[in-house]
Motif scaffolding. Structure first.
Motif, short mmCIF file in Angstrom:
data_model
loop_
_atom_site.label_atom_id
_atom_site.label_comp_id
_atom_site.label_asym_id
_atom_site.label_seq_id
_atom_site.Cartn_x
_atom_site.Cartn_y
_atom_site.Cartn_z
N GLU A 52 0.83 -1.30 -0.13
CA GLU A 52 -0.02 -0.04 0.00
C GLU A 52 0.91 1.23 0.01
O GLU A 52 0.54 2.21 -0.68
N PHE A 53 1.78 1.34 0.77
CA PHE A 53 2.67 2.45 1.36
C PHE A 53 4.11 2.58 0.67
O PHE A 53 4.48 3.88 0.43
N GLY A 54 4.61 1.19 0.20
CA GLY A 54 5.91 1.42 -0.48
C GLY A 54 5.90 1.50 -2.20
O GLY A 54 6.83 2.12 -2.63
N VAL A 55 4.47 0.86 -2.64
CA VAL A 55 4.42 0.66 -3.79
C VAL A 55 3.46 1.50 -4.47
O VAL A 55 3.49 2.23 -5.47
N LYS A 56 2.25 1.61 -3.91
CA LYS A 56 1.09 2.26 -4.50
C LYS A 56 0.89 3.72 -3.98
O LYS A 56 0.94 4.53 -5.05
N ARG A 57 0.78 4.00 -2.97
CA ARG A 57 0.60 5.60 -2.55
C ARG A 57 1.23 5.93 -1.20
O ARG A 57 1.42 5.01 -0.45
N TRP A 58 1.62 7.19 -0.90
CA TRP A 58 2.10 7.80 0.26
C TRP A 58 2.10 9.48 -0.13
O TRP A 58 2.74 9.75 -1.10
N SER A 59 1.51 10.06 0.90
CA SER A 59 1.55 11.34 0.69
C SER A 59 1.52 12.03 2.29
O SER A 59 1.37 13.50 2.27
N ARG A 60 1.57 11.32 3.53
CA ARG A 60 1.42 11.88 4.61
C ARG A 60 2.46 11.28 5.61
O ARG A 60 2.91 10.15 5.30
#
Length: 449
Positions: free
Chosen positions: A330-338
């Protein structure tokens, strides 16, 4: 080879060795019994499923500590604290945010993540690297800790209680209907949504009620496996053991009446737990408000529940292999913003497949209902936490802590919130071998002169 009889001296030496070994075993097994009583676990003294919590990795496969290589002072302190309490840590090198190229940021949210400070970017990637290591080694369970964490000398009895609650809350057989026979009490939730520090990390509305069940009432109602003291890791993702503030569980508004107890909104209570400070000390930051726990339950109560109400700080959290894979994808490959703790808090409060209005409409087709239930189960995110936290930030001497909080300002006092017999605060006494009797209580029940 001719058989040789032992002479009298050899027999006496062997007998003395066996006696000493037996005495050590009896003493070591009984030495924590008073601590178990302080945590309120007399009824669980013989629970064999908790045995592995006594090992050097607390019943998990590995304990990972994130540490910036330049911060040798923190590594030294962590190693000293670990060896004096029989813990074994593996270290994950922390990452500097300026070393992360834009191309390495997940595509969804990259417009926001590129604007993040170097510290926030570095923290995110350091946690991703820890998750990657757990996935790469295919570890069944592991704990990720930050190098400024601290714990109570009575850590293992505290984890015994947490494990019992986790076993119950993550049991596949636990349903709203199965809770009917249990002595669950309902009380108003004292959380103030306007003052909550967790709203940004939970999409669910604050619940009006708390549904509390004593931990002692849950024993004997769960199928146990000595391999998994915290419950089968196929049934949980995150055990959020260390934080600097967490909200009570919040059920999604689409889940039905919040007045009905359910596995999602249940609060397991452990009282009395004398390792919990008095209510007046229950705050994550010296300038912040008191935790809602200070008025929701009697003094010296520890509670366990789903981490669906938001949380701040990733001081310490365990992940299963299932959880590590989901978080890394989820957060290493797809998305991260916070900032990482907000991302993880919102993730715990959500689902891979949020329920639609159609999913709540009864269907006359049993196959459709079965598939919908299977989809819901596959999308579930099971995160369990504790209030107060079991691991907490340590604010050391030699400079202000960079841990900010609600109310503003920096922590200037040398202390560890929530921990009465802090290992870091009593490190010299532990090194000298003074044992539990030489410990100083940071948050005593009686004011010291």
């Amino acid at each position: 080879m001719p058989f040789r009889r032992w002479n009298l001296q050899s027999r006496l030496i062997a007998a003395a060795g066996v006696f000493c070994l037996g005495y050590w075993f009896i003493f070591s097994s009984r030495s924590r019994v008073p601590w178990k009583r302080e945590v309120g676990l007399e009824y669980a003294l013989l629970d064999e499923s908790l045995g592995d919590i006594e090992n050097s990795t607390l019943g998990f496969q590995k304990l990972f500590v994130i540490n910036m290589p330049a911060r040798t002072d923190r590594r030294d302190a962590v190693d000293l604290a670990a060896t004096t309490t029989n813990l074994k840590f593996d270290f994950i090198p922390g990452v500097g945010g300026d070393s992360i190229p834009e191309a390495a940021l997940p595509p969804e949210g990259s417009r926001e993540s590129i604007k993040m400070s170097k510290g926030i970017r570095g923290s995110w990637r350091s946690h991703m690297n820890a998750l990657n290591e757990i996935v790469h080694q295919n570890l069944t369970t592991a704990v990720i800790l930050e190098d400024d964490m601290d714990w109570d000398i009575r850590l293992r009895p505290q984890l015994h209680a947490f494990a019992l609650a986790s076993q119950f809350l993550t049991s596949p057989s636990l349903t709203s209907s199965s809770l009917a026979p249990f002595p669950i009490s309902q009380s108003p939730n004292p959380e103030d949504p306007d003052l909550s520090i967790h709203n940004d990390s939970s999409l669910n509305p604050t619940s009006s009620f708390l549904h509390s069940l004593p931990l002692s009432a849950t024993t004997g109602n769960v199928k146990k496996d000595k391999r998994y003291p915290y419950g089968d890791p196929a049934n949980w993702d995150i055990l959020w053991l260390g934080h600097c503030g967490v909200g009570f569980p919040r059920s999604p508004s689409s889940s039905g009446s919040e007045e009905v107890p359910s596995p999602e909104n249940l609060v397991i209570t452990n009282h009395p737990d004398l390792t919990v400070p008095l209510p007046k000390y229950l705050r994550a930051h010296p300038f912040g408000p008191l935790d809602a726990l200070s008025s929701s339950h009697p003094p010296h109560t520890r509670v366990y529940h789903h981490a669906s109400g938001g949380a701040l700080c990733t001081v310490a959290y365990a992940v299963s292999q299932r959880g590590a894979r989901r978080l890394l994808a989820e957060f290493g490959v797809k998305r991260w913003s916070r900032i990482w703790d907000s991302e993880m808090g919102e993730w715990c409060a959500g689902s891979d497949f949020p329920p639609s209005s159609a999913s709540h409409s009864p269907s006359s087709d049993p196959e459709i209902e079965r598939l919908e239930e299977k989809r819901r189960k596959l999308g579930e995110r099971k995160c369990i936490t504790s209030q107060p936290p079991i691991f907490a930030h340590h604010h050391p001497p030699g400079g202000e802590s960079n841990i900010g909080g609600l109310g503003g300002g920096y922590a200037r006092r040398v202390e560890s919130k929530y921990l009465r017999l802090s290992v870091r605060m009593n490190l010299w006494a532990l090194i000298r071998g003074e044992g539990g009797e030489g410990m100083v209580d940071q948050w005593p029940d009686v004011e010291l002169d």
